[in-house]
Design an enzyme around this catalytic site. Structure first.
Site, PDB file in Angstrom:
ATOM      1  CB  SER A  19       2.171  -4.833   3.596  1.00 48.55           C
ATOM      2  OG  SER A  19       1.009  -4.722   4.389  1.00 48.55           O
ATOM      3  CG  LEU A  20      -1.231  -4.732  -0.668  1.00 49.54           C
ATOM      4  CD1 LEU A  20      -1.494  -5.313  -2.054  1.00 49.54           C
ATOM      5  CD2 LEU A  20      -2.075  -3.496  -0.474  1.00 49.54           C
TER       6      LEU A  20
ATOM      7  NE  ARG B  56      -3.284  -8.003   4.712  1.00 52.13           N
ATOM      8  CZ  ARG B  56      -2.544  -6.916   4.488  1.00 52.13           C
ATOM      9  NH1 ARG B  56      -2.979  -5.982   3.642  1.00 52.13           N
ATOM     10  NH2 ARG B  56      -1.383  -6.747   5.095  1.00 52.13           N
TER      11      ARG B  56
ATOM     12  CD  GLN C  64      -3.135   0.622   2.188  1.00 55.03           C
ATOM     13  OE1 GLN C  64      -3.312  -0.534   2.543  1.00 55.03           O
ATOM     14  NE2 GLN C  64      -3.857   1.622   2.659  1.00 55.03           N
TER      15      GLN C  64
ATOM     16  CG  HIS D 130       2.179  -3.835   9.035  1.00 59.18           C
ATOM     17  ND1 HIS D 130       1.984  -5.191   8.891  1.00 59.18           N
ATOM     18  CD2 HIS D 130       1.980  -3.298   7.800  1.00 59.18           C
ATOM     19  CE1 HIS D 130       1.689  -5.463   7.626  1.00 59.18           C
ATOM     20  NE2 HIS D 130       1.675  -4.336   6.957  1.00 59.18           N
TER      21      HIS D 130
ATOM     22  CD  GLN E 296       1.122  -9.328   5.805  1.00 56.02           C
ATOM     23  OE1 GLN E 296      -0.063  -9.006   5.903  1.00 56.02           O
ATOM     24  NE2 GLN E 296       1.759  -9.406   4.663  1.00 56.02           N
TER      25      GLN E 296
END
Length: 306
Positions: free
Chosen positions: A90-91, A115, A11, A196, A245
């Site tokens: 991440s994603l 998510r 992102q 996070h 995560q």
């Protein structure tokens, strides 16, 4: 062929128009955008290709960016590129899982929708993130631990670049302490929440039952987990790590070191921008990196096929 790692950004890389030339050029890419729209009952093409007020909203950012990365990936795969390992920030880890053959495109896109939705809904009032440049990670960790309130390491991206996340007031206090400790730059990020960090644990907990529905696939290609910075080969380990995560630190610098230790000769970043290629050069200037952002960039891939 050289040993290739496919890596995917997270992102923040999104931008209007991303992937449009792939959609127009490659049937395999067009199919991904069109199927994503059907799977989610959403106009994913308009989300990615046209000016709109949704693309920077977490849920829609994640849908648009992952769809684009997978659509680009399909064009790369058609060229005969086979990685020895994959990873994503991440994603981007969901794109890495599809590239490694461990989950289907449909499962990845359906899960990323959930998510993004759960992360958006779990965002507490008063959460923020900040990038710290030019300060040792151990110093940053020490300052975070000594600060009142919740503030944690969100991303260890590369030497000299760390992202913190947590309660806004605590983040502000840490930023001031970082400046006093000699940070070259401290920048509050334009994000919609403290991603996070432990403040997002609820989102990970909600995602867990959705991940249990995924048909995980055995495949010979490993990927590197953000959460523990290790190679993952066994499909049984994937879902629990993806739950963690959401609210734990992204160990990207460790991910890169793991792949380098495997003998990776070229890192191919697939998706908008060149963020991960930039991180790679700061980790080791000798690393070979290629960024695939447009159809024209695919010309760079030809040398890898020799």
């Amino acid at each position: 062929m050289k040993k290739i790692a496919l890596i995917f950004p997270g992102q923040g890389a999104q931008k209007v128009g991303m992937g449009k030339d792939f959609y127009d050029t490659f049937p395999v890419s067009r199919i991904i955008y069109d199927q994503a729209g059907c799977w989610l009952d959403m106009d994913v093409c308009s989300l990615c290709f046209e000016e709109n007020n949704k693309l920077d909203i977490t849920r829609y950012t994640q849908i648009g960016l992952l769809t684009t990365e997978i659509a680009m990936l399909k064009a790369v795969e058609e060229m005969g590129i086979v990685p020895v390992v994959t990873a994503g920030l991440s994603l981007g880890e969901y794109a890495a899982l599809t590239a490694a053959g461990k989950m289907s495109e449909e499962d990845a896109i359906r899960i990323i929708d959930k998510r993004g939705q759960y992360m958006q809904e779990a965002v507490p009032t008063g959460g923020s993130m900040a990038a710290i440049l030019g300060l040792n990670l151990k110093i940053i960790q020490k300052i975070c631990m000594e600060t009142t309130g919740i503030v944690e390491i969100a991303n260890d991206n590369c030497p000299g670049q760390t992202v913190i996340s947590g309660e806004t007031e605590a983040v502000v206090r840490v930023c001031e302490a970082m400046k006093a400790a000699g940070a070259k730059r401290v920048a509050v990020l334009k994000v919609s929440g403290p991603f996070h960090s432990s403040l997002l644990k609820e989102a990970g907990d909600r995602l867990a039952p959705e991940l249990e529905k995924v048909q995980w696939i055995d495949s010979p290609i490993p990927y590197v987990s953000n959460t523990i910075g290790e190679l993952i080969r066994e499909k049984e380990r994937i879902a629990p790590l993806l739950v963690r995560q959401v609210s734990e630190s992204v160990r990207w610098q460790q991910d890169m070191k793991v792949m380098t230790a495997m003998g990776v000769e070229t890192f191919v970043e697939i998706g908008p921008g060149k963020t991960l290629s930039g991180f790679a050069k700061r980790i080791d200037r000798k690393l070979s990196c290629i960024s695939i952002e447009t159809v024209k960039d695919l010309e760079k891939m030809e040398a890898l096929l020799c």
